[in-house]
Design a protein around this motif. Structure first.
Motif, PDB file in Angstrom:
ATOM      1  N   ASP A   3       0.830  -1.209   0.000  1.00  0.00           N
ATOM      2  CA  ASP A   3       0.000   0.000   0.000  1.00  0.00           C
ATOM      3  C   ASP A   3       0.858   1.250   0.000  1.00  0.00           C
ATOM      4  OD1 ASP A   3      -2.243  -1.546  -0.012  1.00  0.00           O
ATOM      5  OD2 ASP A   3      -2.567  -1.452   2.160  1.00  0.00           O
ATOM      6  N   GLU A   4       1.977   1.216   0.728  1.00  0.00           N
ATOM      7  CA  GLU A   4       2.872   2.363   0.776  1.00  0.00           C
ATOM      8  C   GLU A   4       3.482   2.630  -0.598  1.00  0.00           C
ATOM      9  OE1 GLU A   4       5.537   1.008   3.716  1.00  0.00           O
ATOM     10  OE2 GLU A   4       4.268   1.571   5.412  1.00  0.00           O
ATOM     11  N   ARG A   5       3.848   1.558  -1.266  1.00  0.00           N
ATOM     12  CA  ARG A   5       4.419   1.719  -2.609  1.00  0.00           C
ATOM     13  C   ARG A   5       3.407   2.356  -3.556  1.00  0.00           C
ATOM     14  NH1 ARG A   5       6.695  -3.632  -1.877  1.00  0.00           N
ATOM     15  NH2 ARG A   5       5.124  -4.489  -3.268  1.00  0.00           N
ATOM     16  N   GLU A   6       2.166   1.889  -3.481  1.00  0.00           N
ATOM     17  CA  GLU A   6       1.132   2.437  -4.361  1.00  0.00           C
ATOM     18  C   GLU A   6       0.864   3.901  -4.046  1.00  0.00           C
ATOM     19  OE1 GLU A   6       0.183   0.791  -6.982  1.00  0.00           O
ATOM     20  OE2 GLU A   6       1.575  -0.690  -6.194  1.00  0.00           O
ATOM     21  N   GLU A   7       0.877   4.237  -2.764  1.00  0.00           N
ATOM     22  CA  GLU A   7       0.636   5.633  -2.387  1.00  0.00           C
ATOM     23  C   GLU A   7       1.764   6.519  -2.903  1.00  0.00           C
ATOM     24  OE1 GLU A   7      -0.434   8.352   1.542  1.00  0.00           O
ATOM     25  OE2 GLU A   7       0.048   6.214   1.779  1.00  0.00           O
ATOM     26  N   ILE A   8       2.993   6.024  -2.820  1.00  0.00           N
ATOM     27  CA  ILE A   8       4.139   6.790  -3.322  1.00  0.00           C
ATOM     28  C   ILE A   8       4.022   6.977  -4.833  1.00  0.00           C
ATOM     29  CG2 ILE A   8       6.630   6.685  -3.734  1.00  0.00           C
ATOM     30  CD1 ILE A   8       6.840   5.338  -0.956  1.00  0.00           C
ATOM     31  N   ARG A   9       3.686   5.891  -5.547  1.00  0.00           N
ATOM     32  CA  ARG A   9       3.534   5.988  -7.005  1.00  0.00           C
ATOM     33  C   ARG A   9       2.472   7.016  -7.380  1.00  0.00           C
ATOM     34  NH1 ARG A   9       3.778   0.136  -6.926  1.00  0.00           N
ATOM     35  NH2 ARG A   9       5.750  -0.606  -7.813  1.00  0.00           N
ATOM     36  N   SER A  10       1.366   7.022  -6.636  1.00  0.00           N
ATOM     37  CA  SER A  10       0.266   7.916  -6.982  1.00  0.00           C
ATOM     38  C   SER A  10       0.580   9.370  -6.664  1.00  0.00           C
ATOM     39  CB  SER A  10      -1.015   7.489  -6.249  1.00  0.00           C
ATOM     40  OG  SER A  10      -0.872   7.640  -4.851  1.00  0.00           O
ATOM     41  N   GLY A  63      10.783   1.239 -16.449  1.00  0.00           N
ATOM     42  CA  GLY A  63      10.331   0.957 -15.092  1.00  0.00           C
ATOM     43  C   GLY A  63       9.481   2.079 -14.547  1.00  0.00           C
ATOM     44  N   ASP A  64       9.326   2.076 -13.216  1.00  0.00           N
ATOM     45  CA  ASP A  64       8.520   3.090 -12.555  1.00  0.00           C
ATOM     46  C   ASP A  64       9.420   4.023 -11.764  1.00  0.00           C
ATOM     47  OD1 ASP A  64       9.333   1.569 -10.438  1.00  0.00           O
ATOM     48  OD2 ASP A  64       7.340   0.826  -9.912  1.00  0.00           O
ATOM     49  N   VAL A  65       8.844   4.793 -10.845  1.00  0.00           N
ATOM     50  CA  VAL A  65       9.639   5.758 -10.093  1.00  0.00           C
ATOM     51  C   VAL A  65      10.709   5.066  -9.249  1.00  0.00           C
ATOM     52  CG1 VAL A  65       7.908   7.589 -10.031  1.00  0.00           C
ATOM     53  CG2 VAL A  65       7.847   5.785  -8.274  1.00  0.00           C
ATOM     54  N   PHE A  66      10.415   3.861  -8.754  1.00  0.00           N
ATOM     55  CA  PHE A  66      11.395   3.141  -7.947  1.00  0.00           C
ATOM     56  C   PHE A  66      12.579   2.693  -8.800  1.00  0.00           C
ATOM     57  CE2 PHE A  66       7.349   2.597  -5.711  1.00  0.00           C
ATOM     58  CZ  PHE A  66       7.694   3.067  -4.459  1.00  0.00           C
ATOM     59  N   ASN A  67      12.292   2.147  -9.984  1.00  0.00           N
ATOM     60  CA  ASN A  67      13.370   1.750 -10.892  1.00  0.00           C
ATOM     61  C   ASN A  67      14.235   2.951 -11.266  1.00  0.00           C
ATOM     62  OD1 ASN A  67      10.754  -0.096 -12.015  1.00  0.00           O
ATOM     63  ND2 ASN A  67      12.617  -1.200 -11.475  1.00  0.00           N
ATOM     64  N   LEU A  84      12.001   8.142  -1.988  1.00  0.00           N
ATOM     65  CA  LEU A  84      10.733   8.549  -2.589  1.00  0.00           C
ATOM     66  C   LEU A  84       9.658   8.801  -1.534  1.00  0.00           C
ATOM     67  CD1 LEU A  84      10.770   6.163  -5.666  1.00  0.00           C
ATOM     68  CD2 LEU A  84      10.867   8.651  -5.723  1.00  0.00           C
ATOM     69  N   ALA A  85       9.700   8.041  -0.438  1.00  0.00           N
ATOM     70  CA  ALA A  85       8.726   8.266   0.641  1.00  0.00           C
ATOM     71  C   ALA A  85       8.905   9.662   1.218  1.00  0.00           C
ATOM     72  CB  ALA A  85       8.896   7.211   1.723  1.00  0.00           C
ATOM     73  N   GLU A  86      10.147  10.052   1.401  1.00  0.00           N
ATOM     74  CA  GLU A  86      10.418  11.392   1.923  1.00  0.00           C
ATOM     75  C   GLU A  86       9.961  12.460   0.934  1.00  0.00           C
ATOM     76  OE1 GLU A  86      14.222  13.993   3.600  1.00  0.00           O
ATOM     77  OE2 GLU A  86      14.430  11.842   3.200  1.00  0.00           O
ATOM     78  N   VAL A  90       5.233  10.393   2.499  1.00  0.00           N
ATOM     79  CA  VAL A  90       4.572   9.165   2.956  1.00  0.00           C
ATOM     80  C   VAL A  90       5.330   8.599   4.151  1.00  0.00           C
ATOM     81  CG1 VAL A  90       3.980   6.790   2.342  1.00  0.00           C
ATOM     82  CG2 VAL A  90       3.659   8.627   0.676  1.00  0.00           C
ATOM     83  N   LYS A  91       4.620   8.299   5.233  1.00  0.00           N
ATOM     84  CA  LYS A  91       5.233   7.707   6.416  1.00  0.00           C
ATOM     85  C   LYS A  91       5.245   6.197   6.259  1.00  0.00           C
ATOM     86  CE  LYS A  91       5.092   7.730  11.454  1.00  0.00           C
ATOM     87  NZ  LYS A  91       4.381   8.228  12.665  1.00  0.00           N
TER      88      LYS A  91
END
Length: 589
Positions: A3-10, A63-67, A84-86, A90-91
């Motif tokens: 869920d955290e990954r999806e929130e970061i992507r969005s 890839g995506d933002v993580f890649n 990316l969380a920072e 996103v916590k």
């Protein structure tokens, strides 16, 4: 975590993220630019904010933002997640916090060691005197955070222990070591200390230089949980901004050479650390610049290293110049003896790698020797047959032994270079890998008709209709298409997803199926250049054709099964065949 990954992507717009490194221009619904991962002359790099993905249709990187963060910042997924969380605000969960805490503790130990070294420098007349003799004033010492490790066995060890740091962990960080009895002692003693920060500014290692005579002159941190020497260039955190503006870099050999260049206004200077230039160093440079000046020491070891470095940089597609300095000089000594302008002149000058390599051969060997020609031809064969190579063939022809006719000598040399190039090409096991890779990238086991359905699913207006069509696996003509459709329906069993694809692609399992779906859409857009698939007519045509093919397959299957079980009563099968044939007839109208 998912869920955290999806929130970061969005939350993160991939166009904004990528455009920090790549100049992008809008092309329909996507953005295009020159790929940062290979020598891209025509824009083949596509970024799609709706799917949250990037893709190069020449080299295959995607890839995506993580890649993107992992690739461009040389970090593992966990670190990319925290970066990316920072950025997204996103916590992260407790598990992520624990992983982050381990790195934070290690970085805190490094910062504690730096505070110790800096304080000890202020107490050391020897360290201060050495820096004064090297013309390192207070501003330079502060900018580069130079410190001193006292010539004591356990001064840092005691300091770290009192600060609450675990010594076993500090040993992994190359700050302390352990004797046979299990006791800990300082790794660096009696040395001027140079902090090493990665390109993001994190303190990851140290280099220590002995103040007087002794061996080894330098001790550098080895690889640790937070540091890989083949991935870090000294001074990169201070040079990268100037690099990104000028798209150029100056590569030198040591800490003091980097500092000397920056003092002289050459603020794109960096150096590899305690090791020869590595492939990952070259890739790091290529992300930030297009041209590199190799400014190594003028001694024989430095010139040999310069030749190797220039070959690696050229092989990666970078423009390279090799600077020539007076014999026995390096940037640091040049600054102290001849001033700032001399360093700037060296960095601005330089010759091509071919000129440099041939100059070295001419200075060491005689044209009457066969070794001279073998090495010269090998150098010329390492580069494409261009005007510079032709220029050197013409110059060398005048030295060619036993042939008085210059035209004949040039012809002989040219043939030798061509033959040597062919030999090199035949000996290269990877020579055909790139064309094969490109072919494979553009091929897909999913058919064109199936692709139209999946692309429609990505687009919001037709998503519901495409989702309904995926309920029947029979309409898909390839196994890959049927599996992808099943994965989509499995992720969204009751209704199609809503919102941008970047918000829900990660829910499709396995994870690479979401990637395949996004890349199908990117490939479609890249090929047709606009959004024509959004028209209802084209989706209808694709579905009609798929249904027609499905009925044809079923008719063939039914015909082959009539009487196959030995039964005389095939009336039900025959009726189904007739019904399928009527469907095919309607489809053909």
């Amino acid at each position: 975590m998912a869920d955290e990954r999806e929130e970061i992507r969005s939350r993160i717009d991939i166009v904004d993220l990528v455009s920090q490194r790549v100049a992008l221009k809008r092309a329909g619904k996507t953005w295009k630019g020159l790929c940062p991962f290979h020598d891209d002359r025509n824009p083949s790099f596509v970024v799609d904010s709706s799917t949250g993905r990037y893709k190069c249709w020449a080299c295959g990187e995607g890839g995506d933002v993580f890649n993107w963060v992992m690739k461009t910042q040389n970090v593992e997924f966990t670190e990319a997640l925290h970066i990316l969380a920072e950025l997204a605000g996103v916590k992260l969960s407790k598990k992520g916090a624990v992983e982050r805490s381990e790195r934070t503790q290690r970085l805190n130990a490094m910062e504690s060691a730096l505070a110790f070294f800096r304080a000890e420098f202020e107490k050391s007349p020897n360290a201060k005197g050495y820096c004064e003799r090297r013309n390192l004033d207070a501003a330079i010492l502060d900018q580069w955070e130079i410190g001193y490790a006292p010539e004591l066995d356990s001064a840092l060890t005691i300091y770290l222990q009192k600060g609450g740091h675990v010594l076993a962990e500090c040993k992994q960080l190359f700050l302390v070591d352990q004797d046979a009895s299990g006791g800990f002692f300082d790794k660096f003693r009696g040395r001027l200390m140079f902090p090493i920060r990665d390109e993001r500014g994190a303190l990851v290692a140290f280099g220590g230089r002995i103040l007087g005579d002794g061996h080894p002159k330098y001790i550098n941190s080895g690889d640790t949980p937070i540091y890989k020497k083949s991935r870090v260039l000294y001074g990169m955190h201070l040079a990268k901004e100037a690099m990104s503006k000028t798209r150029s870099a100056v590569l030198v050999e040591g800490y003091l050479d980097v500092i000397a260049c920056h003092r002289a206004g050459v603020n794109t200077a960096v150096a590899s650390l305690g090791t020869a230039l590595a492939e990952e160093h070259v890739k790091l440079l290529k992300r930030w610049c297009d041209e590199v000046v190799v400014l190594y020491d003028a001694d024989s070891a430095g010139q040999k290293a310069a030749k190797r470095a220039s070959e690696m940089l050229v092989a990666e597609g970078l423009k390279v110049r090799v600077a020539l300095m007076p014999a026995g000089e390096d940037p640091d000594t040049l600054l102290r003896t001849q001033g700032e302008q001399s360093v700037r002149n060296a960095a601005l000058g330089g010759i091509t790698p071919i000129d440099f390599a041939l100059l070295g051969i001419k200075s060491q060997k005689n044209p009457i020797e066969s070794d001279f020609w073998a090495e010269a031809i090998d150098v010329l064969a390492s580069y494409p047959m261009n005007l510079e190579v032709e220029k050197h063939i013409e110059e060398l022809a005048a030295l060619y032994p036993g042939v008085r006719d210059q035209l004949a000598a040039k012809s002989i040399l040219r043939k030798q270079v061509i033959n040597a190039r062919r030999t090199k090409r035949a000996a290269d096991p990877h020579r055909d890998s790139q064309p094969a890779q490109r072919t494979q990238i553009h091929q897909s086991p999913i058919s064109v008709l199936e692709r139209a359905v999946f692309v429609a699913f990505i687009r919001d207006r037709q998503r519901s209709k495409a989702w309904q069509a995926m309920a029947s696996s029979e309409i898909f003509e390839t196994d890959a298409g049927a599996k992808l459709a099943a994965a989509i329906r499995g992720a969204f069993p009751s209704k199609p997803p809503e919102g941008k694809p970047v918000e829900w692609l990660g829910q499709i399992e396995p994870a690479n199926y979401g990637t395949v779906l996004a890349e199908l859409e990117q490939a479609w857009t890249n090929r047709i250049g606009d959004d024509r698939i959004d028209t209802d007519a084209e989706l209808e045509e694709a579905l009609l054709a798929l249904n027609k093919k499905r009925d044809a397959r079923l008719v063939q299957e039914l015909k082959s099964n009539v009487g196959a079980d030995g039964s005389d009563d095939d009336s039900d099968r025959l009726r189904e065949i007739n019904e399928r044939l009527r469907n095919l007839h309607r489809h053909n109208k």
